[in-house]
Design a protein around this motif. Structure first.
Motif, mmCIF file in Angstrom:
data_model
loop_
_atom_site.group_PDB
_atom_site.id
_atom_site.type_symbol
_atom_site.label_atom_id
_atom_site.label_comp_id
_atom_site.label_asym_id
_atom_site.label_seq_id
_atom_site.Cartn_x
_atom_site.Cartn_y
_atom_site.Cartn_z
ATOM 1 N N ALA A 305 -13.514 18.702 29.707
ATOM 2 C CA ALA A 305 -14.497 18.072 30.590
ATOM 3 C C ALA A 305 -15.242 19.196 31.306
ATOM 4 O O ALA A 305 -14.611 20.021 31.980
ATOM 5 N N VAL A 306 -16.568 19.238 31.139
ATOM 6 C CA VAL A 306 -17.343 20.395 31.603
ATOM 7 C C VAL A 306 -18.655 19.953 32.253
ATOM 8 O O VAL A 306 -19.102 18.818 32.081
ATOM 9 N N ASP A 307 -19.262 20.899 32.947
ATOM 10 C CA ASP A 307 -20.631 20.719 33.457
ATOM 11 C C ASP A 307 -21.536 20.412 32.261
ATOM 12 O O ASP A 307 -21.536 21.146 31.265
ATOM 13 N N PRO A 308 -22.313 19.324 32.319
ATOM 14 C CA PRO A 308 -23.168 18.971 31.178
ATOM 15 C C PRO A 308 -24.066 20.109 30.703
ATOM 16 O O PRO A 308 -24.383 20.200 29.511
ATOM 17 N N LYS A 309 -24.466 21.002 31.612
ATOM 18 C CA LYS A 309 -25.337 22.104 31.224
ATOM 19 C C LYS A 309 -24.609 23.151 30.389
ATOM 20 O O LYS A 309 -25.251 23.974 29.735
ATOM 21 N N ARG A 310 -23.267 23.100 30.420
ATOM 22 C CA ARG A 310 -22.497 24.136 29.722
ATOM 23 C C ARG A 310 -21.686 23.567 28.553
ATOM 24 O O ARG A 310 -20.786 24.222 28.041
ATOM 25 N N ALA A 311 -22.006 22.365 28.158
ATOM 26 C CA ALA A 311 -21.243 21.729 27.076
ATOM 27 C C ALA A 311 -21.367 22.502 25.768
ATOM 28 O O ALA A 311 -20.379 22.692 25.047
ATOM 29 N N ASP A 312 -22.589 22.969 25.464
ATOM 30 C CA ASP A 312 -22.787 23.736 24.231
ATOM 31 C C ASP A 312 -21.907 24.985 24.229
ATOM 32 O O ASP A 312 -21.244 25.300 23.225
ATOM 33 N N GLU A 313 -21.918 25.692 25.349
ATOM 34 C CA GLU A 313 -21.119 26.913 25.463
ATOM 35 C C GLU A 313 -19.636 26.610 25.289
ATOM 36 O O GLU A 313 -18.906 27.370 24.646
ATOM 37 N N CYS A 314 -19.208 25.484 25.839
ATOM 38 C CA CYS A 314 -17.798 25.110 25.749
ATOM 39 C C CYS A 314 -17.402 24.811 24.304
ATOM 40 O O CYS A 314 -16.355 25.255 23.832
ATOM 41 N N VAL A 315 -18.237 24.061 23.602
ATOM 42 C CA VAL A 315 -17.931 23.746 22.200
ATOM 43 C C VAL A 315 -17.853 25.027 21.383
ATOM 44 O O VAL A 315 -16.946 25.203 20.548
ATOM 45 N N ASN A 402 -15.001 16.454 13.744
ATOM 46 C CA ASN A 402 -15.507 15.237 14.377
ATOM 47 C C ASN A 402 -15.669 15.514 15.868
ATOM 48 O O ASN A 402 -14.709 15.918 16.537
ATOM 49 N N LEU A 403 -16.879 15.331 16.364
ATOM 50 C CA LEU A 403 -17.190 15.654 17.750
ATOM 51 C C LEU A 403 -17.724 14.418 18.463
ATOM 52 O O LEU A 403 -18.737 13.843 18.045
ATOM 53 N N ALA A 404 -17.029 14.022 19.525
ATOM 54 C CA ALA A 404 -17.474 12.904 20.365
ATOM 55 C C ALA A 404 -17.839 13.443 21.743
ATOM 56 O O ALA A 404 -17.077 14.218 22.331
ATOM 57 N N ILE A 405 -18.995 13.030 22.244
ATOM 58 C CA ILE A 405 -19.507 13.501 23.533
ATOM 59 C C ILE A 405 -19.880 12.297 24.381
ATOM 60 O O ILE A 405 -20.549 11.372 23.905
ATOM 61 N N VAL A 406 -19.461 12.322 25.637
ATOM 62 C CA VAL A 406 -19.926 11.339 26.615
ATOM 63 C C VAL A 406 -20.564 12.116 27.760
ATOM 64 O O VAL A 406 -19.913 12.968 28.379
ATOM 65 N N GLY A 407 -21.828 11.844 28.021
ATOM 66 C CA GLY A 407 -22.502 12.576 29.081
ATOM 67 C C GLY A 407 -23.972 12.220 29.164
ATOM 68 O O GLY A 407 -24.486 11.398 28.399
ATOM 69 N N PRO A 408 -24.699 12.866 30.084
ATOM 70 C CA PRO A 408 -26.108 12.515 30.348
ATOM 71 C C PRO A 408 -27.064 13.183 29.376
ATOM 72 O O PRO A 408 -27.874 14.038 29.754
ATOM 73 N N TYR A 409 -26.986 12.777 28.116
ATOM 74 C CA TYR A 409 -27.845 13.358 27.082
ATOM 75 C C TYR A 409 -28.630 12.257 26.380
ATOM 76 O O TYR A 409 -28.117 11.154 26.186
ATOM 77 N N ARG A 410 -29.837 12.586 25.964
ATOM 78 C CA ARG A 410 -30.669 11.610 25.267
ATOM 79 C C ARG A 410 -30.442 11.620 23.764
ATOM 80 O O ARG A 410 -30.676 10.630 23.085
ATOM 81 N N SER A 411 -30.007 12.757 23.247
ATOM 82 C CA SER A 411 -29.892 12.903 21.801
ATOM 83 C C SER A 411 -28.662 13.733 21.463
ATOM 84 O O SER A 411 -28.230 14.590 22.251
#
Length: 420
Positions: A305-315, A402-411
């Motif tokens: 669970a991460v800051d939405p702005k850093r999700a890419d970095e986390c993955v 398989n990657l599942a994401i829940v967060g404030p993203y449009r795409s």
């Protein structure tokens, strides 16, 4: 470690003597869960679990059932999973007879009262609604749905609001008749009581319970050839990330090597993911990994669970740690630490009578065999660094991610590129 008796009707009774404890625990396992359900009655196993606490012919109300156990200082509950349902009670050993009577009364004489059923239907639907307030649970369900699409393994065990709303009393009774039969049931008891006494008492309670055929679980279907990504757009303070791969069943010979891999990568505060993601990069407060071993398949999963702005970095960081496991063998000292961690947690757990009853009962139902704690310890000790690297290469395949994401993203495009 345990004794086993199979009654004439097929009911299996397992007992484990625990002379040091003044408590006795019983776990009643039934081969009933979401893997046994058709789509139209999805959630019926879980719904039945609720209804068995709503009154029997002798104990007409939920309160009477609860008071019978709580009145002697005991505790009781139940849970439903994909492959089984378990009802359990734990009481002082002097009150074993009362607890056995209550649990078997629920099993054999529940009324499934129409009025109570409609009341409980609303409760179950509210339970499902609670998930919407838990982004982590949403991410878990989203992951299972893309890992096992359009099949029972990929569904919520509790069903959906629409399926629960449509389950009739007759459908529930039909499912009970199909799954709640002696040969599909195991009663496991742990405590300071003689095996023969337990068997005699159980035999009296189930004398009229007859053998019957029972339904089988639906096999997993796996046709994944490319990475899958699923996004649930939701306004959250943190992005929930679940990255996982198809893995081994409960019977796979490399299961214990995968267990050690999981411990090294994501169990505890000294695991690789915790050190890299939290301690060094400060990307997440919570990051860990886990395993699911089912009858014919499994999953290896990483959660963060991460800051939405850093999700890419986390993955990217998570995938970097997984790549390390494939690229080089684990140092002996790190593997030994993982082994002692797993063995220690297992041995500590076995100090509890309920854990012992669950250990022997769950294995007997699903495996038709019980591995002892010593068996498991020996299997863990046999794992080598080369075994870890082998399963890392076998399980962590880029085309099976398989990657599942829940967060404030449009795409989901940005996350699909991460797995490309």
């Amino acid at each position: 470690m345990y004794q086993k008796t199979v009654l004439d009707n097929g009911l299996r009774i397992l007992t484990s003597p625990l002379p040091h404890t003044r408590a006795v625990a019983m776990s009643l396992f039934v081969g009933a869960g979401s893997r046994y359900e058709e789509d139209a009655i999805a959630g019926v196993s879980h719904f039945i679990e609720h209804m068995l606490f709503k009154g029997t012919e002798r104990r007409r109300t939920p309160r009477e059932i609860a008071e019978a156990i709580e009145g002697v200082g005991g505790v009781m509950n139940a849970s439903t999973d994909k492959e089984l349902t378990v009802y359990w009670a734990k009481v002082p050993v002097d009150h074993f007879t009362v607890a056995l009577d209550v649990v078997l009364d629920q099993l054999l004489h529940s009324r499934i009262d129409p009025v109570e059923l409609e009341r409980e239907r609303k409760v179950v639907i509210e339970e499902l609604a609670m998930v919407e307030d838990s982004p982590g649970e949403i991410a878990d369900l989203l992951f299972e749905n893309i890992m096992w699409p359009e099949q029972p393994l990929g569904r919520d065990v509790a069903g959906s609001p629409s399926s629960v709303a449509s389950i009739s009393r007759q459908a529930m009774l039909d499912f009970l008749a199909a799954q709640y039969v002696p040969e599909n049931t195991v009663l496991a008891i742990a405590g300071n009581l003689p095996h023969d006494r337990i068997v005699d008492q159980v035999r009296e309670h189930v004398a009229s319970w007859q053998r019957a055929p029972f339904g089988q679980w639906q096999p997993a279907r796996d046709g994944q050839e490319a990475p899958r990504v699923a996004l649930r757009a939701k306004r959250t303070e943190q992005a929930q990330i679940v990255l996982g791969y198809p893995a081994y069943s409960a019977f796979h010979p490399d299961r214990f090597a995968l267990d050690m891999l999981n411990t090294i990568i994501g169990e505890g505060m000294s695991s690789r993911l915790f050190v890299e993601i939290r301690e060094l990069r400060s990307l997440a407060y919570d990051v860990h990994s886990g395993l699911a071993h089912y009858l014919d398949t499994g999953a290896f999963v990483v959660y963060a669970a991460v800051d939405p702005k850093r999700a890419d970095e986390c993955v990217r960081a998570i995938r970097g740690e997984l790549d390390r496991l494939r690229a080089a063998t684990v140092p002996e000292v790190e593997l030994e630490k993982a082994k002692e961690y797993v063995k220690g947690r297992l041995l500590l757990r076995m100090e509890d009578s309920r854990a012992v009853s669950s250990w022997i009962g769950g294995q007997e139902l699903l495996r038709h065999d019980v591995q002892s704690v010593d068996d498991i310890v020996a299997a863990i000790d046999a794992v080598t660094p080369m075994d870890i690297q082998h399963v890392a290469t076998d399980v962590i395949r880029d085309n099976r991610a398989n990657l599942a994401i829940v967060g404030p993203y449009r795409s989901s495009d940005r996350f699909e590129r991460l797995l490309a």
